[in-house]
Design a protein around this motif. Sequence first.
Motif, PDB file in Angstrom:
ATOM      1  N   ASN A 117       0.773  -1.098   0.125  1.00  0.00           N
ATOM      2  CA  ASN A 117       0.224  -0.252  -0.091  1.00  0.00           C
ATOM      3  C   ASN A 117       1.144   1.452   0.618  1.00  0.00           C
ATOM      4  N   MET A 118       1.805   0.762   0.618  1.00  0.00           N
ATOM      5  CA  MET A 118       3.342   2.702   0.618  1.00  0.00           C
ATOM      6  C   MET A 118       3.436   2.189  -0.812  1.00  0.00           C
ATOM      7  N   VAL A 119       3.512   1.270  -1.377  1.00  0.00           N
ATOM      8  CA  VAL A 119       3.875   1.606  -2.684  1.00  0.00           C
ATOM      9  C   VAL A 119       3.240   2.244  -3.183  1.00  0.00           C
ATOM     10  N   TYR A 120       1.478   1.296  -3.217  1.00  0.00           N
ATOM     11  CA  TYR A 120       0.932   2.038  -4.383  1.00  0.00           C
ATOM     12  C   TYR A 120       0.650   3.173  -3.832  1.00  0.00           C
ATOM     13  N   GLY A 121       0.590   3.579  -2.406  1.00  0.00           N
ATOM     14  CA  GLY A 121       0.152   4.991  -2.781  1.00  0.00           C
ATOM     15  C   GLY A 121       1.901   5.760  -3.495  1.00  0.00           C
ATOM     16  N   LEU A 122       3.160   5.458  -3.966  1.00  0.00           N
ATOM     17  CA  LEU A 122       4.013   6.287  -4.566  1.00  0.00           C
ATOM     18  C   LEU A 122       3.826   5.965  -5.860  1.00  0.00           C
ATOM     19  N   LEU A 123       3.351   5.291  -6.224  1.00  0.00           N
ATOM     20  CA  LEU A 123       3.119   5.175  -7.750  1.00  0.00           C
ATOM     21  C   LEU A 123       2.146   5.620  -7.763  1.00  0.00           C
ATOM     22  N   ALA A 124       0.683   6.447  -6.951  1.00  0.00           N
ATOM     23  CA  ALA A 124      -0.064   7.066  -7.536  1.00  0.00           C
ATOM     24  C   ALA A 124       0.621   8.499  -8.049  1.00  0.00           C
ATOM     25  N   LEU A 125       1.645   9.097  -7.743  1.00  0.00           N
ATOM     26  CA  LEU A 125       2.374  10.516  -8.427  1.00  0.00           C
ATOM     27  C   LEU A 125       2.395  10.188  -9.494  1.00  0.00           C
ATOM     28  N   ALA A 126       3.544   8.892 -10.197  1.00  0.00           N
ATOM     29  CA  ALA A 126       3.053   8.450 -11.733  1.00  0.00           C
ATOM     30  C   ALA A 126       1.430   7.968 -12.207  1.00  0.00           C
ATOM     31  N   ILE A 127       0.534   7.702 -11.891  1.00  0.00           N
ATOM     32  CA  ILE A 127      -0.607   7.589 -12.416  1.00  0.00           C
ATOM     33  C   ILE A 127      -1.608   9.006 -12.501  1.00  0.00           C
ATOM     34  N   VAL A 128      -1.599   9.922 -11.668  1.00  0.00           N
ATOM     35  CA  VAL A 128      -2.020  10.873 -11.400  1.00  0.00           C
ATOM     36  C   VAL A 128      -1.464  11.795 -12.822  1.00  0.00           C
ATOM     37  N   VAL A 129      -0.115  11.660 -12.842  1.00  0.00           N
ATOM     38  CA  VAL A 129       0.157  11.967 -13.899  1.00  0.00           C
ATOM     39  C   VAL A 129      -0.310  11.935 -15.672  1.00  0.00           C
ATOM     40  N   ALA A 130      -0.033  10.562 -15.102  1.00  0.00           N
ATOM     41  CA  ALA A 130      -0.429   9.526 -16.922  1.00  0.00           C
ATOM     42  C   ALA A 130      -1.948  10.301 -16.568  1.00  0.00           C
ATOM     43  N   VAL A 131      -2.625  10.051 -15.845  1.00  0.00           N
ATOM     44  CA  VAL A 131      -4.431  10.882 -15.976  1.00  0.00           C
ATOM     45  C   VAL A 131      -4.315  12.370 -16.284  1.00  0.00           C
ATOM     46  N   LEU A 132      -3.404  13.434 -15.948  1.00  0.00           N
ATOM     47  CA  LEU A 132      -3.399  14.389 -16.476  1.00  0.00           C
ATOM     48  C   LEU A 132      -2.930  14.105 -18.325  1.00  0.00           C
ATOM     49  N   GLY A 133      -2.376  13.042 -18.514  1.00  0.00           N
ATOM     50  CA  GLY A 133      -1.646  13.486 -20.044  1.00  0.00           C
ATOM     51  C   GLY A 133      -3.015  12.645 -20.503  1.00  0.00           C
ATOM     52  N   VAL A 134      -4.509  11.442 -20.171  1.00  0.00           N
ATOM     53  CA  VAL A 134      -4.230  11.845 -21.224  1.00  0.00           C
ATOM     54  C   VAL A 134      -5.698  13.196 -21.775  1.00  0.00           C
ATOM     55  N   VAL A 135      -6.076  13.264 -20.215  1.00  0.00           N
ATOM     56  CA  VAL A 135      -7.054  14.457 -20.337  1.00  0.00           C
ATOM     57  C   VAL A 135      -6.656  16.010 -21.452  1.00  0.00           C
ATOM     58  N   ASN A 136      -4.980  15.929 -20.925  1.00  0.00           N
ATOM     59  CA  ASN A 136      -3.926  17.310 -22.322  1.00  0.00           C
ATOM     60  C   ASN A 136      -4.574  16.101 -23.152  1.00  0.00           C
ATOM     61  N   THR A 137      -4.079  15.189 -23.411  1.00  0.00           N
ATOM     62  CA  THR A 137      -4.574  15.273 -25.218  1.00  0.00           C
ATOM     63  C   THR A 137      -5.837  14.781 -25.337  1.00  0.00           C
ATOM     64  N   LEU A 138      -6.915  14.505 -24.835  1.00  0.00           N
ATOM     65  CA  LEU A 138      -8.575  14.481 -25.327  1.00  0.00           C
ATOM     66  C   LEU A 138      -8.452  15.689 -25.909  1.00  0.00           C
ATOM     67  N   ALA A 139      -7.686  17.178 -24.298  1.00  0.00           N
ATOM     68  CA  ALA A 139      -8.271  18.198 -24.752  1.00  0.00           C
ATOM     69  C   ALA A 139      -7.809  18.755 -25.569  1.00  0.00           C
ATOM     70  N   LEU A 140      -6.756  18.771 -26.361  1.00  0.00           N
ATOM     71  CA  LEU A 140      -5.458  18.721 -27.913  1.00  0.00           C
ATOM     72  C   LEU A 140      -6.624  18.310 -28.574  1.00  0.00           C
ATOM     73  N   SER A 141      -6.854  17.154 -28.789  1.00  0.00           N
ATOM     74  CA  SER A 141      -8.040  16.700 -30.045  1.00  0.00           C
ATOM     75  C   SER A 141      -8.852  17.258 -29.916  1.00  0.00           C
ATOM     76  N   VAL A 142      -9.925  17.780 -29.035  1.00  0.00           N
ATOM     77  CA  VAL A 142     -11.172  18.283 -29.614  1.00  0.00           C
ATOM     78  C   VAL A 142     -11.040  19.377 -30.013  1.00  0.00           C
ATOM     79  N   VAL A 143      -9.482  20.109 -29.535  1.00  0.00           N
ATOM     80  CA  VAL A 143      -9.360  21.575 -29.995  1.00  0.00           C
ATOM     81  C   VAL A 143      -9.133  21.083 -31.650  1.00  0.00           C
TER      82      VAL A 143
END
Length: 856
Positions: A728-754
Amino acid sequence: MTVLKTSMRNFFAHKGRMALSAVAVLLSVAFVCGTLVFTDTMNTTFDKLFAVTSSDVTVSPKAAESDDTPQNGVPESLPASVLAKAEQAQGVKSAEGAVSSMNVTVVNSDNENMGSTTGAPTIAGNWTRNDLRSMEITSGHAPRGPTEVMVDADTADKHHLKMGDELRTIAQTGDITARIVGIATFKVTNPGAAIVYFDTATAQRELLGATGRFSQLNVTAASGVTDTQLKQNVSQALTTSGAFKVQTQKETSEENREGVGEFMNVIKYAMLGFAGIAFLVGIFLIINTFSMLVAQRTREIGLMRAIGSSRKQINRSVLVEALLLGFVGSILGVGAGVGIAIGLMKLMSMAGMNLSTDDLTIKATTPVIGLVLGVVVTVLAAYLPARRAGKVSPMAALRDAGTPADGRAGRVRGLIGLVLTGAGAYALYLAATADKASDGSLVLGAGVVLTLLGFVIIGPLLAGGVVRVLSAVLLRGFGPVGRLAERNALRNPRRTGATGAALMIGLALVACLSVVGSSMVASATSELDKSVGADFIVEGNQRIVPQAEAAMQSSPGLTHVTRYKEVQVTLTAPDGKAETTELTAADPTYASDLRRTTTSGTLSAAYGKDAMSLGSDYATQHRVKVGDTMTVAFKGGSTAKLRVAAITDDDVAIDQGAQYMSITTMEKYLPAAKVPPNSLMFASAKKGEEKAAYAALKKALDPYPQYQVRDQTDYKQELKDQIGQLLNMVYGLLALAIVVAVLGVVNTLALSVVERTREIGLMRAIGLSRRQLRRMIRMESVVIALFGALLGLGLGMGWGATAQRLLALEGLNVLEIPWMTIGGVFVGSAFVGLFAALVPAFRAGRMNVLNAIATE
């Protein structure tokens, strides 16, 4: 100057599109800087503490260990006569004897442990003038007799202790009950240790087991005498008294700092490793952002080329935008990192490790590292899109936005990806078939890196097939809207591959660790069922004191109680090779408490007179066989010649490599004062009386809360909980990378919409409703997220299965795939996709239809 102006104009013109990439840089830099500030602050806290608690010169026994955990559980000591000689040394202003032990447990009147819950030690000793350097008595007075004790203010506050309360201190040689007559407050930050003080005579008798002895001497220098000169003078004065360790304040502080430094380095580099993963994920986000921006500005770049801009100027223009992005994100990240460090300090303080913001340490190198790292990573990530921008020809000004894909480049990319993936798969195969875990781990690391790179590179190739399969299962039922979502995800495989790869990395690590953790628990559980014959196991955070041992021995309903001790020896094989190690000394009943398979000889014979057993790995390495004689030099005792009566199979997880002898044999070669206390104890109940015996044993050990009584079910659950907490401690630290990945999906979709503004306008004009539009974008996001999840989970399970094969060499033979966890992560990825699409879908739905159609 023109390039800079163009870059600045483009950067601020697309600041909204850059924002999420800046957040990714910010988070990654913040984690790095936060880790550095946090660990530097902890080091500063300990440095101050060690500096202020160390006297000018310290004299301690030569055999004293820095962690104060000697073999027999009693601190090494020196005679009081040494104090008189140290006082006579030239340049000595004063000298005093100190008593200290960390092998103690302190409980209150309700039998609750007053020790730290963070791993910080509990320390008992006598109150000395040297303690006034770091503490002051803020309530009451110092202890004056055997019924009085003083406690530190942090422990008193944490456990609501007050003057007159009763405390019981359990040591290896004594059991002291006293009332609090004083509270001492630290002048510097106390990182969490619990400290109790007694008068000198009580501390000597109960902690050292003898009066007239001290753990160390604290020597203060006279005015004008340096610590180095004082050390020389004291050493000369003690030359006829025996061998002692004489250290200056600096040397004592450095010795204390070494142990803490090793622990802090583990924390530091582990957290930096997770920050590196976040940076890696952020790279995909930045690449995607600039690739899409370059594609959307194809006509603009073509016009710039037509009016005279060179390829280098275009290239530099994009890189300058990346430089600005990296600089802004890094500056904000450095500030956020300090905030993260303060948050971690507050969190640690809540958990019991006191860290004061007064000690907040921000080294000059920390912001520099954050800035350089953030800027360099951002610029490197933008390099490929910048090169692509530089290749745009002037004729592109006549075409619609968007650069055609380079088919040759795609084929080369696919070939490289397949080669790397194949090489990685072969490395994983070699790791899985390795004969030694140490050799296989290096190959496993190479396989992980190569397969990861290979999957990243061939992601666009895999996107087509995987997305079509996912769409057939999930999207086709939604009719035309589902098909549109599928085609949008397939429109640019490179973009979909890069976006999915960002999510893939974090989830691959999650899957790998889940498989390894589940396999460890399953293997250990299987080993317990197969090997452990004892009904109960007793252990704790303090070696078992004689009082607790006696209580256990007298507990009703038990057929036998087994003592288990670890003794330090120098072991010399018949081939003449010697090594310092530990031997296990136990009662003969341990052979039934832990069933070990022997490759030769019988284990019961190893508990005979002057006999022992060896592990098969050691026996093979040194070519030892049953009947050979081993030379065993006991630390603090004499040297024995022991006959090898059995060789145990080391293909196990429990007691792997253990070498056994009887306690009777050990006691023959060790003085009684040097015999170690029990590390563990085992017991078996009379048949049919297991529940009653379990309850009786727990009741017998109630006065000793530092020990836990576990049956096999408890032990399995404890093991599962420990591994679960670590994961659980390791998953918590990996959550940072997953949050950044989610931002990547958001950014890709936002730019794709434009990018698809005109297309969206036309679809809306021919009847697509806002709800259908939003659903289409959400479905596209879900498919991309599940694509990344499939790749990541598949890759991670492959890594985990290979790692388990290496663990099998250490006795952990069971491979278990945690399908519930894997399935939960996969389903969770779909929700991640839905969440990531909320803002882009909302913005797309609000577009003005006519304005969208008119967009160039």
